[in-house]
Design a protein around this motif. Structure first.
Motif, short mmCIF file in Angstrom:
data_model
loop_
_atom_site.label_atom_id
_atom_site.label_comp_id
_atom_site.label_asym_id
_atom_site.label_seq_id
_atom_site.Cartn_x
_atom_site.Cartn_y
_atom_site.Cartn_z
N ARG A 71 -22.25 64.32 3.80
CA ARG A 71 -21.72 65.37 2.80
C ARG A 71 -21.17 66.58 3.60
O ARG A 71 -21.44 67.77 2.93
CB ARG A 71 -22.76 65.75 1.73
N ARG A 72 -20.93 66.40 4.88
CA ARG A 72 -20.36 67.55 5.43
C ARG A 72 -19.19 67.88 4.87
O ARG A 72 -18.16 67.14 4.61
CB ARG A 72 -20.19 67.43 6.89
N ALA A 77 -14.18 66.36 2.08
CA ALA A 77 -13.12 66.82 1.51
C ALA A 77 -12.03 65.84 2.04
O ALA A 77 -11.01 65.65 1.18
CB ALA A 77 -12.77 68.21 2.22
N ALA A 78 -11.94 65.49 3.32
CA ALA A 78 -10.89 64.41 3.62
C ALA A 78 -10.73 63.35 2.93
O ALA A 78 -9.80 62.86 2.53
CB ALA A 78 -11.01 64.32 5.13
N LEU A 79 -12.05 62.72 2.68
CA LEU A 79 -11.94 61.51 1.98
C LEU A 79 -11.62 61.68 0.52
O LEU A 79 -11.08 60.99 -0.14
CB LEU A 79 -13.40 60.91 1.88
N THR A 80 -11.96 62.91 0.01
CA THR A 80 -11.80 63.11 -1.53
C THR A 80 -10.06 63.35 -1.55
O THR A 80 -9.45 63.00 -2.60
CB THR A 80 -12.53 64.48 -1.94
N ILE A 129 -12.97 60.45 11.88
CA ILE A 129 -13.31 61.18 13.09
C ILE A 129 -14.88 61.81 12.57
O ILE A 129 -15.74 61.80 13.30
CB ILE A 129 -12.68 62.30 13.34
N GLN A 130 -14.97 62.40 11.35
CA GLN A 130 -16.23 62.78 10.69
C GLN A 130 -17.05 61.64 10.44
O GLN A 130 -18.29 62.09 10.79
CB GLN A 130 -15.85 63.68 9.40
N ALA A 146 -12.48 54.05 12.07
CA ALA A 146 -11.21 54.18 13.06
C ALA A 146 -10.47 53.04 13.68
O ALA A 146 -9.36 53.14 13.70
CB ALA A 146 -11.88 55.36 14.03
N TRP A 147 -11.32 52.07 13.90
CA TRP A 147 -10.53 51.11 14.09
C TRP A 147 -9.53 50.13 13.06
O TRP A 147 -8.49 49.95 13.28
CB TRP A 147 -11.71 49.72 14.36
N ALA A 148 -9.96 50.15 11.89
CA ALA A 148 -9.10 50.08 10.82
C ALA A 148 -7.98 50.97 10.53
O ALA A 148 -6.77 50.39 10.50
CB ALA A 148 -9.88 50.03 9.36
#
Length: 217
Positions: A71-72, A77-80, A129-130, A146-148
Motif C-alpha cells: 500500500r505504498r 497509485a500506478a496499479l490504480t 518496479i514497486q 516485470a517478466w510479464a
C-alpha cells in the motif's frame, strides 16, 4: 469474536487468491469474446473490467490486507491508474466503434491508439518496479510482473520496428503474425500471473495457519 463494527481481518493470501482467480476469469472472457463474434464488444468490456478488478485487489488487498505494493503510494497509485485507464480505454473504443461501424475510425480513436500503449507501459512499469521493491511477494516471484511486462512489450516493439522499416504491403504479413503472437503472450502472461498468485496465496495462508497458535494452546 469479531463484530460488525470490527470485522475479522482477511488473511493476505486470500487477496492474492482472489486476484489470481480474477485474472483467470478475465482470460476466459477474452477467449470467449474471440470465439463468439456476438460477444466481441461486451466480452471485451467484461474482460477488461475483471482484469482491472484484479489489479485493484492486488493494489489494495482485501480489508487492507494483501496489497502486493504494501500500500505504498507510488505503486498503489500506478496499479490504480492502470486499472482505471484500461476500463475507460475499452469503453471509449467500444463506444466509438459502435457509433461508426461502417466508417473509418474517427480521429479521436486514432489519437487514443497512439498514446494508449505509452500510458499503459508507463503505469505498468512503475507498478512492477514497486511490487519488486516492496518485498511483500517472496523472491524471485516479486519480479514475475516485470517478466510479464517485458514479454508483452516485445511484440509491440517488433511491430513498430517492422512498420518503420518496411513498406505497408510487405509489413502486413509479419505484423499479422506478430499480432497473433502478441495475443498468445498476453493470454499466457495473464494465466501465469493468475496461477502464480493463487499458488503464492495458498502458500502464504498455509504458512500463517501453521505459525498461528490455536485457541487450545
Amino acid at each position: 469474536m469479531a463484530t460488525s463494527q470490527n470485522p475479522a481481518p482477511v488473511a493476505p493470501g486470500r487477496a492474492w487468491t482472489v486476484g489470481g482467480v480474477l485474472l483467470l476469469v478475465s482470460v476466459v472472457f477474452g477467449v470467449a469474446a474471440q470465439a463468439v463474434t456476438t460477444l466481441i464488444g461486451a466480452g471485451g468490456v467484461i474482460r477488461v473490467a475483471v482484469y482491472a478488478a484484479a489489479l485493484l485487489v492486488f493494489a489494495f488487498g482485501l480489508r487492507g490486507s494483501g496489497s502486493v505494493t504494501a500500500r505504498r503510494p507510488l505503486g498503489t497509485a500506478a496499479l490504480t491508474v492502470l486499472a482505471v485507464w484500461l476500463v475507460l480505454g475499452q469503453v471509449f473504443s467500444s463506444v466509438l466503434i459502435a457509433a461508426f461501424p461502417h466508417d473509418s475510425p474517427p480521429g479521436s480513436l486514432l489519437q487514443f491508439g497512439y498514446i494508449d500503449p505509452f500510458v499503459q507501459f508507463a503505469a505498468a512499469l512503475v507498478a512492477v518496479i514497486q511490487i519488486a521493491r516492496a518485498g511483500v511477494v517472496p523472491a524471485p516471484w516479486n519480479w514475475a510482473p516485470a517478466w510479464a511486462l517485458v514479454a508483452v512489450s516485445v511484440p509491440w516493439l517488433l511491430t513498430q520496428v517492422i512498420a518503420a522499416g518496411d513498406t505497408q504491403q510487405s509489413a502486413l504479413t509479419p505484423i499479422i503474425l506478430i499480432g497473433a503472437l502478441d495475443g498468445l503472450i498476453r493470454v499466457g502472461s495473464a494465466l501465469f500471473l493468475g496461477v502464480l498468485a493463487i499458488v503464492c496465496g495458498d502458500r502464504l495462508s498455509r504458512s500463517r495457519s501453521r505459525s498461528t497458535p490455536s485457541m487450545a494452546d
